[in-house]
Write an enzyme that holds these catalytic residues in place. Structure first.
Site, PDB file in Angstrom:
ATOM      1  N   GLY A  95      50.295  39.795  37.998  1.00 20.58           N
ATOM      2  CA  GLY A  95      50.610  41.012  38.741  1.00 20.58           C
ATOM      3  C   GLY A  95      49.650  41.154  39.904  1.00 20.58           C
ATOM      4  O   GLY A  95      48.682  40.395  40.022  1.00 20.58           O
ATOM      5  N   LEU A  96      49.913  42.121  40.748  1.00 25.31           N
ATOM      6  CA  LEU A  96      49.075  42.356  41.922  1.00 25.31           C
ATOM      7  C   LEU A  96      47.659  42.765  41.524  1.00 25.31           C
ATOM      8  O   LEU A  96      47.420  43.221  40.398  1.00 25.31           O
ATOM      9  CB  LEU A  96      49.696  43.462  42.781  1.00 25.31           C
ATOM     10  CG  LEU A  96      51.021  43.155  43.465  1.00 25.31           C
ATOM     11  CD1 LEU A  96      51.639  44.426  44.032  1.00 25.31           C
ATOM     12  CD2 LEU A  96      50.838  42.106  44.564  1.00 25.31           C
ATOM     13  N   SER A  97      46.745  42.640  42.454  1.00 28.15           N
ATOM     14  CA  SER A  97      45.392  43.159  42.259  1.00 28.15           C
ATOM     15  C   SER A  97      45.493  44.674  42.029  1.00 28.15           C
ATOM     16  O   SER A  97      46.210  45.372  42.745  1.00 28.15           O
ATOM     17  CB  SER A  97      44.543  42.879  43.506  1.00 28.15           C
ATOM     18  OG  SER A  97      43.255  43.419  43.353  1.00 28.15           O
ATOM     19  N   GLY A 119      46.542  46.374  36.723  1.00 26.98           N
ATOM     20  CA  GLY A 119      46.141  46.704  35.359  1.00 26.98           C
ATOM     21  C   GLY A 119      46.092  45.507  34.430  1.00 26.98           C
ATOM     22  O   GLY A 119      45.980  45.659  33.213  1.00 26.98           O
ATOM     23  N   LYS A 120      46.150  44.295  34.996  1.00 21.80           N
ATOM     24  CA  LYS A 120      46.154  43.079  34.169  1.00 21.80           C
ATOM     25  C   LYS A 120      44.956  43.019  33.230  1.00 21.80           C
ATOM     26  O   LYS A 120      45.115  42.841  32.024  1.00 21.80           O
ATOM     27  CB  LYS A 120      46.153  41.825  35.066  1.00 21.80           C
ATOM     28  CG  LYS A 120      47.358  41.642  35.935  1.00 21.80           C
ATOM     29  CD  LYS A 120      47.274  40.392  36.775  1.00 21.80           C
ATOM     30  CE  LYS A 120      46.074  40.331  37.685  1.00 21.80           C
ATOM     31  NZ  LYS A 120      46.014  41.393  38.698  1.00 21.80           N
ATOM     32  N   SER A 121      43.765  43.128  33.794  1.00 26.44           N
ATOM     33  CA  SER A 121      42.548  43.013  32.977  1.00 26.44           C
ATOM     34  C   SER A 121      42.440  44.151  31.974  1.00 26.44           C
ATOM     35  O   SER A 121      42.050  43.940  30.820  1.00 26.44           O
ATOM     36  CB  SER A 121      41.305  42.998  33.866  1.00 26.44           C
ATOM     37  OG  SER A 121      41.270  41.821  34.651  1.00 26.44           O
ATOM     38  N   SER A 178      47.855  35.050  39.936  1.00 27.06           N
ATOM     39  CA  SER A 178      48.782  33.907  39.917  1.00 27.06           C
ATOM     40  C   SER A 178      50.086  34.255  40.642  1.00 27.06           C
ATOM     41  O   SER A 178      51.125  34.410  40.030  1.00 27.06           O
ATOM     42  CB  SER A 178      49.044  33.413  38.496  1.00 27.06           C
ATOM     43  OG  SER A 178      49.467  34.413  37.627  1.00 27.06           O
TER      44      SER A 178
END
Length: 197
Positions: free
Chosen positions: A32-34, A37-39, A106
């Site tokens: 997903g974009l910076s 909320g990935k991390s 990615s």
């Protein structure tokens, strides 16, 4: 040089490790974009799995760039190599029977498909789908502001494209759910697929 390299099997097999762990391995590939909320979600899932007694490890994009990939920039070629290296490391971890989370932008479909090919059946694409405007409002590192000012070249979503997943195993619309709900959706997927009990 390659003709002098031979793969060595280990005395403890992959199946032995899976049996000891009590769950199947998986590679949870958060994309997903910076600022999407990935991390945050990956950490919430990792905590939930840890509390269930699962053997896990989380590979975060920033953390990996402090060591293994500190020689890479953010141009397209470096991004491709960043993803390739991380996938190879994650593959070793899944071979050890772990559930591995990777939190990387990615941005390119081709790179994620290469990661899927390398990781094999363990690959689970988790699309952290957050609108660009929401990511810019969050902007926890101030990166969007810098990118808009032209201070960061090749910034995904601004001056470099993000290619959204077409058929992710898990699709999290984070502007419509809490972190807890998103983490629960990932864990539920793992239960449904028999990866964890």
């Amino acid at each position: 040089m390659k003709e002098n390299i031979v793969w060595h099997n280990t005395s403890v097999s992959h199946d032995d490790r899976v049996q000891l762990n009590g769950h199947r391995p998986a590679l949870l590939w958060y994309t997903g974009l910076s600022g999407s909320g990935k991390s945050t979600i990956a950490n919430a899932v990792d905590r939930k799995l840890f509390e269930k007694g699962c053997h896990t490890y989380l590979l975060d994009g920033d953390n990996v760039r402090h060591g293994l990939n500190k020689d890479l920039g953010f141009d397209d070629d470096s991004r491709v190599e960043n993803i390739r290296r991380i996938t190879e490391v994650a593959k070793l971890f899944t071979d050890a029977g772990l559930i591995v989370g990777t939190a990387f932008i990615s941005p390119f479909i081709a790179d994620r498909e290469q990661a899927r090919e390398i990781a094999g059946t363990h690959f689970v694409e988790v699309f952290v789908d957050t609108p660009l405007e929401v990511c810019e409002q969050r902007d926890p590192k101030g990166l969007y502001k810098k990118a808009r000012a032209g201070d960061i070249p090749h910034f995904t979503g601004i001056s470099s494209p993000y290619e959204a997943p077409e058929n992710p195993e898990v699709h999290l619309k984070t502007d419509e759910m809490s972190v807890e709900e998103a983490a629960d959706q990932v864990v539920s997927y793992l239960v449904q697929k028999g990866i964890i009990g």
